[in-house]
Design a protein around this motif. Structure first.
Motif, PDB file in Angstrom:
ATOM      1  N   GLN A 115       3.339  13.665   8.902  1.00 57.03           N
ATOM      2  CA  GLN A 115       2.455  12.713   9.560  1.00 57.03           C
ATOM      3  C   GLN A 115       1.882  11.692   8.591  1.00 57.03           C
ATOM      4  N   ILE A 116       1.411  12.160   7.439  1.00 58.79           N
ATOM      5  CA  ILE A 116       0.792  11.225   6.498  1.00 58.79           C
ATOM      6  C   ILE A 116       1.800  10.196   6.013  1.00 58.79           C
ATOM      7  N   ALA A 117       3.062  10.608   5.853  1.00 58.45           N
ATOM      8  CA  ALA A 117       4.104   9.671   5.441  1.00 58.45           C
ATOM      9  C   ALA A 117       4.347   8.617   6.514  1.00 58.45           C
ATOM     10  N   ARG A 118       4.398   9.041   7.764  1.00 50.34           N
ATOM     11  CA  ARG A 118       4.647   8.092   8.851  1.00 50.34           C
ATOM     12  C   ARG A 118       3.482   7.119   9.007  1.00 50.34           C
ATOM     13  N   TRP A 119       2.272   7.621   8.958  1.00 49.97           N
ATOM     14  CA  TRP A 119       1.112   6.764   9.199  1.00 49.97           C
ATOM     15  C   TRP A 119       0.916   5.756   8.082  1.00 49.97           C
ATOM     16  N   THR A 120       1.125   6.168   6.830  1.00 48.94           N
ATOM     17  CA  THR A 120       0.972   5.196   5.752  1.00 48.94           C
ATOM     18  C   THR A 120       2.093   4.156   5.786  1.00 48.94           C
ATOM     19  N   THR A 121       3.272   4.542   6.257  1.00 51.63           N
ATOM     20  CA  THR A 121       4.337   3.560   6.443  1.00 51.63           C
ATOM     21  C   THR A 121       3.954   2.541   7.504  1.00 51.63           C
ATOM     22  N   GLU A 122       3.361   3.003   8.589  1.00 55.73           N
ATOM     23  CA  GLU A 122       2.998   2.114   9.690  1.00 55.73           C
ATOM     24  C   GLU A 122       1.969   1.062   9.276  1.00 55.73           C
ATOM     25  N   ILE A 123       1.055   1.424   8.383  1.00 55.13           N
ATOM     26  CA  ILE A 123       0.011   0.469   7.997  1.00 55.13           C
ATOM     27  C   ILE A 123       0.413  -0.378   6.796  1.00 55.13           C
ATOM     28  N   HIS A 124       1.568  -0.078   6.200  1.00 50.94           N
ATOM     29  CA  HIS A 124       1.981  -0.818   5.002  1.00 50.94           C
ATOM     30  C   HIS A 124       2.367  -2.243   5.386  1.00 50.94           C
ATOM     31  N   PRO A 125       1.808  -3.252   4.715  1.00 51.24           N
ATOM     32  CA  PRO A 125       2.111  -4.642   5.074  1.00 51.24           C
ATOM     33  C   PRO A 125       3.572  -4.992   4.820  1.00 51.24           C
ATOM     34  N   GLU A 126       4.100  -5.838   5.675  1.00 50.70           N
ATOM     35  CA  GLU A 126       5.485  -6.280   5.568  1.00 50.70           C
ATOM     36  C   GLU A 126       5.524  -7.798   5.543  1.00 50.70           C
ATOM     37  N   GLY A 127       6.680  -8.313   5.157  1.00 48.23           N
ATOM     38  CA  GLY A 127       6.908  -9.748   5.260  1.00 48.23           C
ATOM     39  C   GLY A 127       6.573 -10.550   4.018  1.00 48.23           C
ATOM     40  N   ARG A 128       5.999  -9.901   3.007  1.00 51.10           N
ATOM     41  CA  ARG A 128       5.659 -10.626   1.786  1.00 51.10           C
ATOM     42  C   ARG A 128       5.849  -9.695   0.591  1.00 51.10           C
ATOM     43  N   ALA A 129       6.587 -10.150  -0.389  1.00 47.79           N
ATOM     44  CA  ALA A 129       6.812  -9.320  -1.571  1.00 47.79           C
ATOM     45  C   ALA A 129       5.482  -9.003  -2.245  1.00 47.79           C
ATOM     46  N   HIS A 130       5.363  -7.776  -2.751  1.00 53.00           N
ATOM     47  CA  HIS A 130       4.120  -7.369  -3.412  1.00 53.00           C
ATOM     48  C   HIS A 130       4.397  -6.155  -4.292  1.00 53.00           C
ATOM     49  N   VAL A 131       3.425  -5.823  -5.106  1.00 52.83           N
ATOM     50  CA  VAL A 131       3.477  -4.627  -5.938  1.00 52.83           C
ATOM     51  C   VAL A 131       2.611  -3.565  -5.280  1.00 52.83           C
ATOM     52  N   TYR A 132       3.163  -2.369  -5.162  1.00 54.08           N
ATOM     53  CA  TYR A 132       2.476  -1.271  -4.470  1.00 54.08           C
ATOM     54  C   TYR A 132       2.045  -0.230  -5.489  1.00 54.08           C
ATOM     55  N   LEU A 133       0.750  -0.035  -5.598  1.00 48.53           N
ATOM     56  CA  LEU A 133       0.236   1.072  -6.393  1.00 48.53           C
ATOM     57  C   LEU A 133       0.218   2.296  -5.485  1.00 48.53           C
ATOM     58  N   TRP A 134       1.230   3.134  -5.638  1.00 49.44           N
ATOM     59  CA  TRP A 134       1.370   4.270  -4.737  1.00 49.44           C
ATOM     60  C   TRP A 134       0.326   5.340  -5.057  1.00 49.44           C
ATOM     61  N   MET A 135       0.223   5.689  -6.335  1.00 46.27           N
ATOM     62  CA  MET A 135      -0.757   6.698  -6.747  1.00 46.27           C
ATOM     63  C   MET A 135      -1.209   6.385  -8.164  1.00 46.27           C
ATOM     64  N   ILE A 136      -2.457   6.698  -8.446  1.00 40.81           N
ATOM     65  CA  ILE A 136      -2.939   6.662  -9.812  1.00 40.81           C
ATOM     66  C   ILE A 136      -3.825   7.879 -10.017  1.00 40.81           C
ATOM     67  N   GLY A 137      -3.536   8.640 -11.051  1.00 43.00           N
ATOM     68  CA  GLY A 137      -4.263   9.878 -11.294  1.00 43.00           C
ATOM     69  C   GLY A 137      -4.807   9.938 -12.704  1.00 43.00           C
ATOM     70  N   VAL A 138      -6.024  10.444 -12.827  1.00 42.54           N
ATOM     71  CA  VAL A 138      -6.667  10.630 -14.123  1.00 42.54           C
ATOM     72  C   VAL A 138      -7.039  12.098 -14.244  1.00 42.54           C
ATOM     73  N   ALA A 139      -6.755  12.705 -15.383  1.00 42.34           N
ATOM     74  CA  ALA A 139      -7.070  14.111 -15.597  1.00 42.34           C
ATOM     75  C   ALA A 139      -8.539  14.374 -15.266  1.00 42.34           C
ATOM     76  N   PRO A 140      -8.834  15.460 -14.558  1.00 40.65           N
ATOM     77  CA  PRO A 140     -10.209  15.716 -14.117  1.00 40.65           C
ATOM     78  C   PRO A 140     -11.246  15.626 -15.231  1.00 40.65           C
ATOM     79  N   GLY A 141     -10.924  16.084 -16.421  1.00 43.28           N
ATOM     80  CA  GLY A 141     -11.890  16.050 -17.504  1.00 43.28           C
ATOM     81  C   GLY A 141     -12.062  14.692 -18.154  1.00 43.28           C
ATOM     82  N   ARG A 142     -11.259  13.695 -17.720  1.00 46.91           N
ATOM     83  CA  ARG A 142     -11.280  12.371 -18.345  1.00 46.91           C
ATOM     84  C   ARG A 142     -11.715  11.278 -17.376  1.00 46.91           C
TER      85      ARG A 142
END
Length: 209
Positions: A115-142
Motif C-alpha cells: 500500500q505505501i508503495a502504491r500511495w507514494t507513487t500516486e502522489i509523486h509529481p509527473e510531467g517535469r524532470a526532477h531529482v527525488y530524494l527517496w530517503m535520507i538517514g542519519v545514525a540515531p546517535g548523530r
C-alpha cells in the motif's frame, strides 16, 4: 561543519542497509508499515535492502565517509515510466507490479508494504524532470549535528546549477522543518495513512545563487 561525502558502491551495500535500518526503525511511517517491535525488527531491514538495491541499480547513494549518514537519490524523467525506476514505487503494468513484488519479497502477509508503495507513487509529481530524494538517514546517535543538511547540499547545488527541481516526502514533523529551511515547500496535500501518521510531499524549485 565539514562532512566528507562520497558516492556509495556495491561494496557499501551492507553498511547502507544497516544505517537505513537503524535510522528509520522508529520512524512513524516505518512503525505504521511494520506494527509491533518484534515484527519490525524481523522485517524492516529487508525493506531497506530492497530500497538500497533499487537505488544502486537505478539511482545513486551518497554516504558520509564516517558512515554516519546516507541519502538515496533518483533522477526522474519528464514523463512517467514503468518498473522500479521510481525507486520501486512505480506501479508499472500488470506484468511488472513492483509494489506487489516488493511485498512478496519482504513481508508477503503484510499488505501495508504494498500500500505505501502504491500511495507514494500516486502522489509523486509527473510531467517535469526532477531529482527525488527517496530517503535520507542519519545514525540515531548523530542526529542534530547537521549531517543531513551537509549530505543534501551537493545535490541541491547541482539542482540550482542545472535548473532542476527536487522532490521528497517528509515522514515526520522534524524532517519537514529541516526541508523547509532548505527551500522545500509542502505541496498542499498530505498522504494520511489509515490509522497512522501523515507524509508531506514537498517540492523545491531551483534557486538562484
Amino acid at each position: 561543519m565539514g562532512v566528507r561525502v562520497r558516492r556509495a558502491q556495491e561494496s557499501d551495500r551492507d553498511l547502507v542497509v544497516r544505517l537505513l535500518d537503524e535510522s528509520f526503525r522508529d520512524d512513524p511511517v516505518s512503525n505504521w508499515v511494520f506494527p509491533g517491535e518484534e515484527h519490525r525488527l524481523a522485517r524492516h531491514a529487508g525493506l531497506m535492502g530492497v530500497f538500497t538495491d533499487v537505488t544502486l541499480a537505478e539511482g545513486y547513494i551518497d554516504l558520509a565517509e564516517d558512515g554516519s549518514a546516507v541519502a538515496l537519490w533518483m533522477d526522474m524523467p519528464d514523463a512517467p515510466h514503468d518498473g522500479a525506476g521510481d525507486g520501486g514505487r512505480e506501479g508499472g503494468g500488470d506484468q511488472d507490479d513492483v509494489p506487489a513484488q516488493v511485498r512478496a519479497a519482504v513481508d508477503p502477509d503484510n499488505e501495508r508494504v504494498e500500500q505505501i508503495a502504491r500511495w507514494t507513487t500516486e502522489i509523486h509529481p509527473e510531467g517535469r524532470a526532477h531529482v527525488y530524494l527517496w530517503m535520507i538517514g542519519v545514525a540515531p546517535g548523530r542526529q542534530g549535528e547537521g549531517l543531513g543538511t551537509a549530505l543534501m547540499a551537493p545535490v541541491l547545488e547541482r539542482c540550482d546549477r542545472e535548473g532542476l527541481p527536487a522532490y521528497l516526502e517528509a515522514s515526520n514533523p522534524r524532517s519537514r522543518a529541516l526541508y523547509e529551511r532548505l527551500g522545500f515547500v509542502f505541496t498542499g496535500t498530505a498522504l494520511d495513512l489509515p490509522d497512522g501518521p501523515s507524509m508531506w510531499p514537498m517540492w523545491r524549485e531551483p534557486q538562484a545563487g
